[in-house]
Motif scaffolding. Structure first.
Motif, PDB file in Angstrom:
ATOM      1  N   LEU A  31       0.470  -1.261  -0.623  1.00 45.56           N
ATOM      2  CA  LEU A  31      -0.075  -0.205   0.562  1.00 45.56           C
ATOM      3  C   LEU A  31       0.057   1.423  -0.237  1.00 45.56           C
ATOM      4  O   LEU A  31       1.942   1.109   0.291  1.00 45.56           O
ATOM      5  CB  LEU A  31      -0.849  -0.195   1.288  1.00 45.56           C
ATOM      6  CG  LEU A  31      -1.569  -0.969   1.875  1.00 45.56           C
ATOM      7  CD1 LEU A  31      -2.568  -0.455   3.084  1.00 45.56           C
ATOM      8  CD2 LEU A  31      -2.737  -0.968   0.003  1.00 45.56           C
ATOM      9  N   THR A  32       0.743   2.332  -0.597  1.00 51.08           N
ATOM     10  CA  THR A  32       1.081   3.930  -0.643  1.00 51.08           C
ATOM     11  C   THR A  32      -0.058   4.528   0.162  1.00 51.08           C
ATOM     12  O   THR A  32      -1.125   3.580   0.084  1.00 51.08           O
ATOM     13  CB  THR A  32       0.728   4.197  -1.554  1.00 51.08           C
ATOM     14  OG1 THR A  32      -0.039   4.709  -2.623  1.00 51.08           O
ATOM     15  CG2 THR A  32       1.813   3.295  -2.460  1.00 51.08           C
ATOM     16  N   ALA A  33      -0.076   5.700   1.058  1.00 54.03           N
ATOM     17  CA  ALA A  33      -0.598   5.983   1.255  1.00 54.03           C
ATOM     18  C   ALA A  33      -1.646   6.597   0.709  1.00 54.03           C
ATOM     19  O   ALA A  33      -2.906   7.256   0.933  1.00 54.03           O
ATOM     20  CB  ALA A  33       0.171   7.547   2.744  1.00 54.03           C
ATOM     21  N   ASP A  34      -1.343   6.943  -0.697  1.00 48.52           N
ATOM     22  CA  ASP A  34      -3.048   7.577  -1.351  1.00 48.52           C
ATOM     23  C   ASP A  34      -3.797   6.898  -1.073  1.00 48.52           C
ATOM     24  O   ASP A  34      -4.728   7.360  -1.576  1.00 48.52           O
ATOM     25  CB  ASP A  34      -2.044   7.851  -2.588  1.00 48.52           C
ATOM     26  CG  ASP A  34      -1.681   8.931  -2.744  1.00 48.52           C
ATOM     27  OD1 ASP A  34      -0.301   9.136  -2.348  1.00 48.52           O
ATOM     28  OD2 ASP A  34      -2.090   9.665  -4.196  1.00 48.52           O
ATOM     29  N   ASP A  35      -3.176   5.155  -1.642  1.00 49.98           N
ATOM     30  CA  ASP A  35      -4.084   3.739  -1.484  1.00 49.98           C
ATOM     31  C   ASP A  35      -5.935   4.313  -0.160  1.00 49.98           C
ATOM     32  O   ASP A  35      -6.649   4.366  -0.006  1.00 49.98           O
ATOM     33  CB  ASP A  35      -4.126   3.117  -1.288  1.00 49.98           C
ATOM     34  CG  ASP A  35      -3.378   2.706  -2.367  1.00 49.98           C
ATOM     35  OD1 ASP A  35      -3.690   2.236  -4.184  1.00 49.98           O
ATOM     36  OD2 ASP A  35      -2.129   2.075  -2.558  1.00 49.98           O
ATOM     37  N   LEU A  36      -4.830   4.643   0.746  1.00 46.13           N
ATOM     38  CA  LEU A  36      -5.383   4.712   1.916  1.00 46.13           C
ATOM     39  C   LEU A  36      -6.659   6.512   2.709  1.00 46.13           C
ATOM     40  O   LEU A  36      -7.931   5.991   2.987  1.00 46.13           O
ATOM     41  CB  LEU A  36      -4.977   5.084   3.722  1.00 46.13           C
ATOM     42  CG  LEU A  36      -3.570   4.121   4.271  1.00 46.13           C
ATOM     43  CD1 LEU A  36      -2.939   3.583   5.278  1.00 46.13           C
ATOM     44  CD2 LEU A  36      -4.450   2.149   3.538  1.00 46.13           C
ATOM     45  N   TYR A  37      -6.018   7.107   0.967  1.00 49.02           N
ATOM     46  CA  TYR A  37      -6.878   8.793   1.952  1.00 49.02           C
ATOM     47  C   TYR A  37      -8.885   8.326   1.865  1.00 49.02           C
ATOM     48  O   TYR A  37      -8.773   8.847   2.349  1.00 49.02           O
ATOM     49  CB  TYR A  37      -6.428   9.207   0.405  1.00 49.02           C
ATOM     50  CG  TYR A  37      -4.761   9.109   0.785  1.00 49.02           C
ATOM     51  CD1 TYR A  37      -4.205   9.923   2.061  1.00 49.02           C
ATOM     52  CD2 TYR A  37      -3.817  10.009   0.074  1.00 49.02           C
ATOM     53  CE1 TYR A  37      -3.631  10.190   2.613  1.00 49.02           C
ATOM     54  CE2 TYR A  37      -2.533  10.580   0.423  1.00 49.02           C
ATOM     55  CZ  TYR A  37      -2.215  10.403   1.263  1.00 49.02           C
ATOM     56  OH  TYR A  37      -0.752  10.776   1.847  1.00 49.02           O
ATOM     57  N   PRO A  38      -9.179   7.992   0.594  1.00 49.29           N
ATOM     58  CA  PRO A  38     -10.543   7.803   0.935  1.00 49.29           C
ATOM     59  C   PRO A  38     -10.913   6.962   1.662  1.00 49.29           C
ATOM     60  O   PRO A  38     -12.203   7.755   2.367  1.00 49.29           O
ATOM     61  CB  PRO A  38     -10.492   7.203  -0.607  1.00 49.29           C
ATOM     62  CG  PRO A  38      -9.260   6.650  -1.613  1.00 49.29           C
ATOM     63  CD  PRO A  38      -8.303   6.635  -0.536  1.00 49.29           C
ATOM     64  N   PHE A  39     -10.237   6.285   2.633  1.00 52.67           N
ATOM     65  CA  PHE A  39     -11.055   6.120   3.942  1.00 52.67           C
ATOM     66  C   PHE A  39     -10.140   6.090   5.327  1.00 52.67           C
ATOM     67  O   PHE A  39     -10.991   5.792   6.104  1.00 52.67           O
ATOM     68  CB  PHE A  39     -10.461   4.816   3.868  1.00 52.67           C
ATOM     69  CG  PHE A  39     -11.097   3.670   2.007  1.00 52.67           C
ATOM     70  CD1 PHE A  39     -12.785   4.013   2.278  1.00 52.67           C
ATOM     71  CD2 PHE A  39      -9.538   3.460   1.596  1.00 52.67           C
ATOM     72  CE1 PHE A  39     -12.952   3.439   0.613  1.00 52.67           C
ATOM     73  CE2 PHE A  39      -9.993   2.888   0.208  1.00 52.67           C
ATOM     74  CZ  PHE A  39     -11.813   2.907  -0.069  1.00 52.67           C
ATOM     75  N   ASP A  40      -9.200   6.660   5.098  1.00 48.67           N
ATOM     76  CA  ASP A  40      -8.175   7.504   7.057  1.00 48.67           C
ATOM     77  C   ASP A  40      -8.655   8.719   7.135  1.00 48.67           C
ATOM     78  O   ASP A  40      -8.043   8.960   8.030  1.00 48.67           O
ATOM     79  CB  ASP A  40      -6.757   6.747   6.718  1.00 48.67           C
ATOM     80  CG  ASP A  40      -6.214   7.679   5.545  1.00 48.67           C
ATOM     81  OD1 ASP A  40      -6.506   8.782   4.875  1.00 48.67           O
ATOM     82  OD2 ASP A  40      -5.439   7.547   5.529  1.00 48.67           O
ATOM     83  N   GLN A  41      -9.759   9.171   6.874  1.00 48.02           N
ATOM     84  CA  GLN A  41      -9.898  10.845   7.251  1.00 48.02           C
ATOM     85  C   GLN A  41     -11.276  10.808   7.546  1.00 48.02           C
ATOM     86  O   GLN A  41     -11.850  11.107   7.238  1.00 48.02           O
ATOM     87  CB  GLN A  41     -10.000  11.898   5.922  1.00 48.02           C
ATOM     88  CG  GLN A  41      -8.365  11.919   4.709  1.00 48.02           C
ATOM     89  CD  GLN A  41      -7.677  12.220   5.151  1.00 48.02           C
ATOM     90  OE1 GLN A  41      -7.353  13.388   5.594  1.00 48.02           O
ATOM     91  NE2 GLN A  41      -6.219  11.729   4.579  1.00 48.02           N
ATOM     92  N   ASP A  42     -11.015  10.982   9.134  1.00 49.63           N
ATOM     93  CA  ASP A  42     -12.115  11.163   9.893  1.00 49.63           C
ATOM     94  C   ASP A  42     -12.250  12.537  10.554  1.00 49.63           C
ATOM     95  O   ASP A  42     -12.211  12.976  11.634  1.00 49.63           O
ATOM     96  CB  ASP A  42     -11.752  10.418  11.489  1.00 49.63           C
ATOM     97  CG  ASP A  42     -13.475  10.284  11.725  1.00 49.63           C
ATOM     98  OD1 ASP A  42     -13.748  10.753  11.564  1.00 49.63           O
ATOM     99  OD2 ASP A  42     -12.766   9.462  13.114  1.00 49.63           O
TER     100      ASP A  42
END
Ligand code: SAM
Length: 272
Positions: A31-42
């Motif tokens: 994974l890269t950080a970009d893969d998480l962005y749609p889901f990890d911003q609370d």
């Protein structure tokens, strides 16, 4: 402690983020950080809201940044990967702090992003350690907001910048509604836009700016309620049907207050 319990039983979690990534790309490997962005911003407003704060906080590649109440670390990783700065997150909830650590390691950003478990009202750092402090949708949970702002000022260098967003109370918000927000969402001592502006001045920040984001948040929050409802299957599997229903009721109540203009959001900044 109510606030720990609230985030231990929250629909968004490290496991849920990874499951969502797996569904989106077929696997959670490499994974890269970009893969998480749609889901990890609370928080509300996604990456655009982090960028807006970064601009207000004057963050550059040379900045040492503190993210106060960092959650699972989404904003911290975004700032580090896009702006090239170093970010330390401070987070009270043990599960979220550990989740931030693991997600950050997983995307290869440990050289730039770290997390310390601690309380925003007593920051575990020496004076003048940071060039910028940011925080998103978290101070609503802290009763002693003056303590957090005083601590943020203490850990900033002279000329350092604080920028944060938070819920704000509008005049129509009644005592019964405030009590319910405290009981259901661990939201306490909500400030008005002017109340926050005055508080920032009292603790010593200069050049304080306060923007009302309520109109912007109305549409964002309607979408967020839809997003939580789309997580139904996941939430029921992780936390049970009763918690799904409870969270749905409390979030709909919260969004209703924003729709009614009783509650909203503000973005604040100031210089030490
Ligand atoms: C809505 S989440 C926001 C997380 C993160 N800022 C983001 O935008 O993704 C609020 C976070 O504040 C944390 N928090 C609440 N009170 C805190 C305190 N006194 N000290 C440190 N963290 C706290 C919670 O545990 C939770 O992870």
């Amino acid at each position: 402690m109510r606030i720990i319990d609230f985030y231990d039983r929250h629909p968004i979690s490290e496991g849920q983020v990874l499951d969502a990534v797996r569904r989106a790309r077929g696997s959670a490997d490499a994974l890269t950080a970009d893969d998480l962005y749609p889901f990890d911003q609370d928080h509300y407003g996604g990456l655009g809201a982090v960028d807006a704060l970064a601009r207000r906080a004057g963050i550059t590649a040379a900045s040492r940044v503190l993210d106060i109440c960092a959650g699972l670390g989404g904003p911290a990783r975004f700032l580090a990967s896009r702006r090239g700065c170093r970010v330390v997150g401070v987070e009270l909830n043990p599960g979220r702090a550990a989740g931030m650590e693991r997600l950050t390691r997983r995307v290869g950003l440990r050289h730039a992003v770290s997390v310390v478990r601690g309380d925003a009202t007593a920051l575990p750092f020496g004076a003048g350690r940071f060039d910028a402090c940011v925080s998103q949708e978290a101070l609503l949970h802290v009763a002693d907001k003056a303590a957090v702002l005083t601590e943020a000022r203490r850990v900033l260098v002279a000329g350092g910048r604080l920028a944060f967003s938070d819920w704000i109370a509008h005049p129509g918000l009644g005592d019964v509604e405030r009590a319910r927000l405290e009981d259901w969402m661990a939201a306490v001592t909500l400030q008005s836009l002017d109340g926050y502006r005055a508080l920032l001045g009292r603790v010593g920040f200069r050049g304080v700016e306060a923007e009302d984001l309520t109109d912007e948040w109305r549409a964002i929050l309607r979408e967020r309620l839809t997003m939580y409802r789309a997580l139904r299957e996941d939430t029921v599997r992780r936390l049970g049907e009763a918690r799904y229903r409870e969270y749905d009721a409390l979030y709909a109540f919260f969004v209703g207050l924003v729709e009614a203009g009783k509650l909203g959001g503000g973005r604040f900044s100031g210089t030490r």
